[in-house]
Scaffold this motif. Sequence first.
Motif, PDB file in Angstrom:
ATOM      1  N   TYR A  82       0.840  -1.119  -0.129  1.00 59.33           N
ATOM      2  CA  TYR A  82      -0.183   0.005   0.032  1.00 59.33           C
ATOM      3  C   TYR A  82       0.943   1.218   0.096  1.00 59.33           C
ATOM      4  O   TYR A  82       2.031   1.239   0.472  1.00 59.33           O
ATOM      5  CB  TYR A  82      -0.956  -0.197   1.479  1.00 59.33           C
ATOM      6  CG  TYR A  82      -1.917  -0.959   1.203  1.00 59.33           C
ATOM      7  CD1 TYR A  82      -3.284  -0.725   0.690  1.00 59.33           C
ATOM      8  CD2 TYR A  82      -1.749  -2.387   1.488  1.00 59.33           C
ATOM      9  CE1 TYR A  82      -4.220  -1.659   0.588  1.00 59.33           C
ATOM     10  CE2 TYR A  82      -2.661  -3.327   1.509  1.00 59.33           C
ATOM     11  CZ  TYR A  82      -3.861  -3.063   0.821  1.00 59.33           C
ATOM     12  OH  TYR A  82      -4.850  -3.963   0.918  1.00 59.33           O
ATOM     13  N   ARG A  83       0.224   2.435  -0.453  1.00 60.80           N
ATOM     14  CA  ARG A  83       0.975   3.669  -0.351  1.00 60.80           C
ATOM     15  C   ARG A  83       0.393   4.216   0.820  1.00 60.80           C
ATOM     16  O   ARG A  83      -1.028   4.549   0.825  1.00 60.80           O
ATOM     17  CB  ARG A  83       0.521   4.295  -1.906  1.00 60.80           C
ATOM     18  CG  ARG A  83       1.242   5.758  -1.575  1.00 60.80           C
ATOM     19  CD  ARG A  83       0.713   6.706  -2.946  1.00 60.80           C
ATOM     20  NE  ARG A  83       0.900   7.936  -2.744  1.00 60.80           N
ATOM     21  CZ  ARG A  83       1.888   8.744  -3.200  1.00 60.80           C
ATOM     22  NH1 ARG A  83       2.835   8.338  -4.077  1.00 60.80           N
ATOM     23  NH2 ARG A  83       2.108   9.971  -3.164  1.00 60.80           N
ATOM     24  N   LEU A  84       1.023   4.708   1.604  1.00 58.54           N
ATOM     25  CA  LEU A  84       0.662   5.093   2.932  1.00 58.54           C
ATOM     26  C   LEU A  84       1.071   7.019   2.816  1.00 58.54           C
ATOM     27  O   LEU A  84       2.126   7.090   2.726  1.00 58.54           O
ATOM     28  CB  LEU A  84       1.146   4.653   4.126  1.00 58.54           C
ATOM     29  CG  LEU A  84       1.056   5.171   5.414  1.00 58.54           C
ATOM     30  CD1 LEU A  84      -0.381   5.323   5.830  1.00 58.54           C
ATOM     31  CD2 LEU A  84       1.716   4.434   6.573  1.00 58.54           C
ATOM     32  N   GLU A  85       0.087   7.811   2.824  1.00 58.74           N
ATOM     33  CA  GLU A  85       0.307   9.221   3.030  1.00 58.74           C
ATOM     34  C   GLU A  85       0.045   9.509   4.471  1.00 58.74           C
ATOM     35  O   GLU A  85      -1.311   9.446   4.631  1.00 58.74           O
ATOM     36  CB  GLU A  85      -0.246   9.843   1.834  1.00 58.74           C
ATOM     37  CG  GLU A  85       0.113   9.441   0.711  1.00 58.74           C
ATOM     38  CD  GLU A  85      -0.827  10.239  -0.593  1.00 58.74           C
ATOM     39  OE1 GLU A  85      -0.448   9.919  -1.675  1.00 58.74           O
ATOM     40  OE2 GLU A  85      -1.672  10.950  -0.097  1.00 58.74           O
ATOM     41  N   TYR A  87      -0.102  13.067   6.759  1.00 56.48           N
ATOM     42  CA  TYR A  87      -0.177  14.629   6.641  1.00 56.48           C
ATOM     43  C   TYR A  87      -0.231  14.942   8.155  1.00 56.48           C
ATOM     44  O   TYR A  87      -0.614  14.584   9.022  1.00 56.48           O
ATOM     45  CB  TYR A  87      -1.517  14.996   6.109  1.00 56.48           C
ATOM     46  CG  TYR A  87      -1.759  14.646   4.689  1.00 56.48           C
ATOM     47  CD1 TYR A  87      -1.445  15.270   3.642  1.00 56.48           C
ATOM     48  CD2 TYR A  87      -2.102  13.130   4.321  1.00 56.48           C
ATOM     49  CE1 TYR A  87      -1.489  14.781   2.276  1.00 56.48           C
ATOM     50  CE2 TYR A  87      -2.221  12.809   3.049  1.00 56.48           C
ATOM     51  CZ  TYR A  87      -2.015  13.543   1.983  1.00 56.48           C
ATOM     52  OH  TYR A  87      -2.003  13.163   0.674  1.00 56.48           O
ATOM     53  N   LYS A 133       3.790  16.486   4.135  1.00 50.71           N
ATOM     54  CA  LYS A 133       3.361  15.064   3.702  1.00 50.71           C
ATOM     55  C   LYS A 133       4.359  14.088   3.715  1.00 50.71           C
ATOM     56  O   LYS A 133       5.426  14.624   3.076  1.00 50.71           O
ATOM     57  CB  LYS A 133       2.527  15.144   2.436  1.00 50.71           C
ATOM     58  CG  LYS A 133       2.102  13.990   1.705  1.00 50.71           C
ATOM     59  CD  LYS A 133       1.476  14.317   0.539  1.00 50.71           C
ATOM     60  CE  LYS A 133       1.895  13.531  -0.636  1.00 50.71           C
ATOM     61  NZ  LYS A 133       0.836  13.468  -1.781  1.00 50.71           N
ATOM     62  N   ARG A 134       4.306  13.058   4.152  1.00 49.86           N
ATOM     63  CA  ARG A 134       5.004  11.805   4.158  1.00 49.86           C
ATOM     64  C   ARG A 134       4.512  10.960   3.323  1.00 49.86           C
ATOM     65  O   ARG A 134       3.493  10.618   3.699  1.00 49.86           O
ATOM     66  CB  ARG A 134       5.721  11.590   5.233  1.00 49.86           C
ATOM     67  CG  ARG A 134       6.534  12.682   6.154  1.00 49.86           C
ATOM     68  CD  ARG A 134       8.078  12.489   5.883  1.00 49.86           C
ATOM     69  NE  ARG A 134       8.814  13.340   6.621  1.00 49.86           N
ATOM     70  CZ  ARG A 134       9.466  13.009   7.617  1.00 49.86           C
ATOM     71  NH1 ARG A 134       9.503  11.596   8.024  1.00 49.86           N
ATOM     72  NH2 ARG A 134      10.281  13.941   8.163  1.00 49.86           N
ATOM     73  N   VAL A 135       5.264  10.084   2.506  1.00 45.67           N
ATOM     74  CA  VAL A 135       4.611   8.848   1.714  1.00 45.67           C
ATOM     75  C   VAL A 135       5.725   7.945   1.697  1.00 45.67           C
ATOM     76  O   VAL A 135       6.877   7.972   1.756  1.00 45.67           O
ATOM     77  CB  VAL A 135       4.559   9.313   0.330  1.00 45.67           C
ATOM     78  CG1 VAL A 135       4.098   8.353  -0.585  1.00 45.67           C
ATOM     79  CG2 VAL A 135       3.900  10.534  -0.007  1.00 45.67           C
ATOM     80  N   TYR A 136       4.945   6.685   2.045  1.00 45.27           N
ATOM     81  CA  TYR A 136       5.564   5.343   2.302  1.00 45.27           C
ATOM     82  C   TYR A 136       4.995   4.348   1.495  1.00 45.27           C
ATOM     83  O   TYR A 136       3.853   4.256   1.298  1.00 45.27           O
ATOM     84  CB  TYR A 136       5.840   5.189   3.706  1.00 45.27           C
ATOM     85  CG  TYR A 136       6.242   6.031   4.792  1.00 45.27           C
ATOM     86  CD1 TYR A 136       7.938   6.380   4.885  1.00 45.27           C
ATOM     87  CD2 TYR A 136       5.364   7.123   5.243  1.00 45.27           C
ATOM     88  CE1 TYR A 136       8.181   7.086   5.770  1.00 45.27           C
ATOM     89  CE2 TYR A 136       5.841   8.210   6.158  1.00 45.27           C
ATOM     90  CZ  TYR A 136       7.267   8.085   6.289  1.00 45.27           C
ATOM     91  OH  TYR A 136       8.010   9.116   7.033  1.00 45.27           O
ATOM     92  N   THR A 137       5.911   3.167   1.321  1.00 48.02           N
ATOM     93  CA  THR A 137       5.485   2.044   0.768  1.00 48.02           C
ATOM     94  C   THR A 137       5.616   1.001   1.833  1.00 48.02           C
ATOM     95  O   THR A 137       6.282   0.793   2.515  1.00 48.02           O
ATOM     96  CB  THR A 137       6.068   1.397  -0.439  1.00 48.02           C
ATOM     97  OG1 THR A 137       5.912   2.372  -1.431  1.00 48.02           O
ATOM     98  CG2 THR A 137       5.510   0.230  -0.945  1.00 48.02           C
ATOM     99  N   ILE A 162      -4.487  10.634   7.289  1.00 46.51           N
ATOM    100  CA  ILE A 162      -3.838   9.641   6.484  1.00 46.51           C
ATOM    101  C   ILE A 162      -4.815   9.049   5.330  1.00 46.51           C
ATOM    102  O   ILE A 162      -5.794   8.999   5.425  1.00 46.51           O
ATOM    103  CB  ILE A 162      -4.124   8.509   7.591  1.00 46.51           C
ATOM    104  CG1 ILE A 162      -3.333   8.856   8.976  1.00 46.51           C
ATOM    105  CG2 ILE A 162      -3.650   6.907   7.042  1.00 46.51           C
ATOM    106  CD1 ILE A 162      -3.801   7.977  10.119  1.00 46.51           C
ATOM    107  N   VAL A 164      -4.471   5.737   2.511  1.00 48.78           N
ATOM    108  CA  VAL A 164      -4.120   4.709   2.172  1.00 48.78           C
ATOM    109  C   VAL A 164      -4.559   4.187   0.763  1.00 48.78           C
ATOM    110  O   VAL A 164      -5.829   4.297   0.462  1.00 48.78           O
ATOM    111  CB  VAL A 164      -4.405   3.644   3.519  1.00 48.78           C
ATOM    112  CG1 VAL A 164      -3.862   2.161   2.966  1.00 48.78           C
ATOM    113  CG2 VAL A 164      -4.116   3.826   4.621  1.00 48.78           C
TER     114      VAL A 164
END
Length: 169
Positions: A82-85, A87, A133-137, A162, A164
């Motif tokens: 999943y792409r997790l953003e 804020y 904003k931070r983005v993680y896989t 958040i 997803v």
Amino acid sequence: NCGGPEYTDSFGQRWLADQTFTQATTFGSTSWANSYGISSNFASQRRTFDPIKGTADWPLFQTFRYGLDQLRYHFKLPDGQYRLELYFAEPWLGAGTNDDATGMRLFDVAVNGKTIAKDIDIWKEVGHDRAMKRVYTVQAVDGKLAISFPKVASGQAIIQAIAVASINK
């Protein structure tokens, strides 16, 4: 929308209202309040009416949740990537002053118990009342994705929103 109501942003994306996580819900938050039989919706959530720099969607950043190691967000999701953003905005530190608030709020973020970000310092990165904003896989495992704040070195963890999204086809 952490700590806030349902919201539709300037791109037409719908952000769901924060809710208490239960076995009957597909997502939600838990906090220290759950230990006392109080809904997490009544714990550690606030709102500011300050303008938020760096976004047209002020309402999304004007509500938030804050807390220590018991603040968590849970999502029931199929296993996969999943792409997790995440804020953030700093609503308090540095408000109305020119004081340097570096290091006054430092916290880690973990997904399913694994730390993905260490020592987040919103003030140091963007200052007061500015969107970040931070983005993680990340990986959902055993049907869940759990976001927590396992180490708070200073102040309290804080989160505004958040997002997803599945990476899987």
